[in-house]
Design an enzyme around this catalytic site. Structure first.
Site, mmCIF file in Angstrom:
data_model
loop_
_atom_site.group_PDB
_atom_site.id
_atom_site.type_symbol
_atom_site.label_atom_id
_atom_site.label_comp_id
_atom_site.label_asym_id
_atom_site.label_seq_id
_atom_site.Cartn_x
_atom_site.Cartn_y
_atom_site.Cartn_z
ATOM 1 N N ASP A 115 -10.039 74.435 -90.680
ATOM 2 C CA ASP A 115 -10.015 73.103 -90.072
ATOM 3 C C ASP A 115 -8.560 72.628 -89.919
ATOM 4 O OD1 ASP A 115 -10.755 70.757 -88.876
ATOM 5 O OD2 ASP A 115 -11.711 69.881 -90.638
ATOM 6 N N PRO A 122 -7.474 61.453 -89.397
ATOM 7 C CA PRO A 122 -7.868 62.381 -90.464
ATOM 8 C C PRO A 122 -7.532 63.822 -90.099
ATOM 9 C CG PRO A 122 -9.790 61.737 -89.168
ATOM 10 C CD PRO A 122 -8.606 61.000 -88.583
HETATM 11 ZN ZN LIG Z 1 -15.091 68.423 -88.176
#
Ligand SMILES: [Zn+2]
Length: 398
Positions: free
Chosen positions: A276, A294
């Site tokens: 990620d 984020p």
């Molecule tokens: Zn995600």
């Protein structure tokens, strides 16, 4: 090891020194930001970060600008990856038009394009409409595609800033409850079982999610899951100083969750580790917590963090970071054991090198690593893509 024309032709069993040869790593979940946010990352800079992390293939998420929801955009990303030539860049296609969650994107056209898309995801957003999720699963079943779900019931996370719990209450931040992830996973494994299609769960972050996936697998449903390095190591307690480098979606959870995630990875409930990798510009990240985007960098530190959290289980690490993700994404030529006759996609890792993470020294265009100043043990010394070195002596070859 001897390589000819990109193929391993012989293996010398007398290993010199402590170095570890792994099949080239494969990342199922990378944000490369191009097109649209080239100030944060490009296909080339992200590819270089990936190669330095030992990767030979990355799957590029679709939440670019424009969104990768057409054959044209996925082919553009695929071509940029070929031009950079540092890793194989496999585009992921959006599930819905513009990630809007209302209308299915042209999944078939992306599958038939030069990029041959097999993984579809609205990552960053959840496909929250159950009817649309069912149709997407039915659609990709025809060509053995997979829907990768960012499991977050949006009605339960409005305004959420960090994990819901005591720490959020103390800091006065709106909580992101575990149930928002678990409710979607419960629904989607049932849908996948009903349709008989492949579902992949992105960045699993809670103990309850691990239990649900374990149950779904016991039913024989075609469900796979990933965990990120940061969710294997870091907890919500890091938010106490309001440093937005620790703001991520799904949020850092509790120690109990971290231990359940490690156990789930160890026992095979969770199939793989995915980074990620989420680069963000200084303006988007180094600001007040509430306004910060984020996400965390991950590609250049992933292997060291996995070794730190799971121990030096090299065969399992090869499985979690290469074999399993290559299989889930359908990437032929990647994720093979290092054997004679296989494509020479290789990462050489020196487990004894100690190094301190310096955000300004990373190849990524962004600096939002949660490991800044941390001493890590073990570093990728060399990476080979089809026999060609992309990294030598810890430095990118171009
Ligand atoms: Zn995600």
């Amino acid at each position: 090891m001897t390589v000819e024309d990109g193929i391993i032709v012989s293996i010398n069993p007398d290993k010199k020194g402590p170095k570890i040869a792994l099949p080239g790593l494969v990342d199922l979940h990378t944000h490369l930001r191009e097109p649209g946010r080239e100030d944060a990352e490009t296909v080339e800079s992200g590819s270089r970060a990936a190669a330095l992390g030992g990767y030979t293939a990355v799957c590029a998420m679709a939440n670019t600008s424009p969104v990768a929801d057409t054959a044209g955009v996925v082919e553009q990303v695929w071509r940029l990856g070929r031009e950079a030539g540092l890793v194989d860049v496999q585009p992921i296609g959006a599930v819905t038009v513009g990630l809007g969650g209302e209308q299915l994107a042209e999944l078939g056209a992306m599958a038939d394009s030069a990029a041959r898309v097999r993984v579809f995801s609205d990552d960053g957003h959840c496909v929250s409409d159950p009817r649309l999720m069912r149709r997407a699963l039915e659609y990709v079943k025809a060509f053995d595609g997979v829907i990768a779900q960012h499991a977050e019931e949006p009605r339960l996370t409005t305004g959420a800033q960090m994990n819901e719990g005591e720490v959020a209450a103390r800091l006065g931040l709106v909580g992101w409850p575990a149930v928002a992830e678990e409710a979607i996973i419960a629904r989607d494994v049932l849908l996948a079982g009903h349709v008989g299609a492949r579902l992949h769960i992105c960045h699993v972050s809670t103990a309850g999610s691990v239990e649900l996936i374990r149950w779904a697998k016991s039913k024989g449903w075609r469900v796979t899951a990933e965990v990120t390095p940061h969710h294997l190591l870091l907890t919500e307690d890091l938010a106490v100083d309001y440093d937005p480098v620790y703001k991520v979606n799904p949020p850092l959870r509790t120690e109990t969750d971290v231990l359940a995630l490690r156990k789930g990875l160890q026992d095979g409930t969770i199939d793989c580790v995915a980074t990620d990798h989420a680069p963000h510009s200084v303006e988007d990240k180094e600001c007040e917590w509430a306004y910060a985007r984020p996400g965390m960098l991950g590609l250049e530190t992933a292997l060291a963090i996995v070794v730190q959290t799971m121990g030096p289980q090299w065969d399992r690490i090869a499985d979690w970071m290469s074999v399993a993700p290559a299989k889930i994404a359908g990437l032929a030529g990647h994720g093979h054991a290092l054997e004679v006759g296989q494509v020479a996609n290789i990462a050489i890792f020196d487990p004894d090198v100690r190094w301190t993470v310096d955000p300004t020294a990373l190849a990524s265009r962004s600096r939002n690593t949660p490991y800044a100043g941390m001493e890590l043990r073990g570093r990728v010394e060399a990476t080979y893509l089809r026999g060609e070195p992309t990294v030598l002596n810890g430095k990118a070859t171009r």
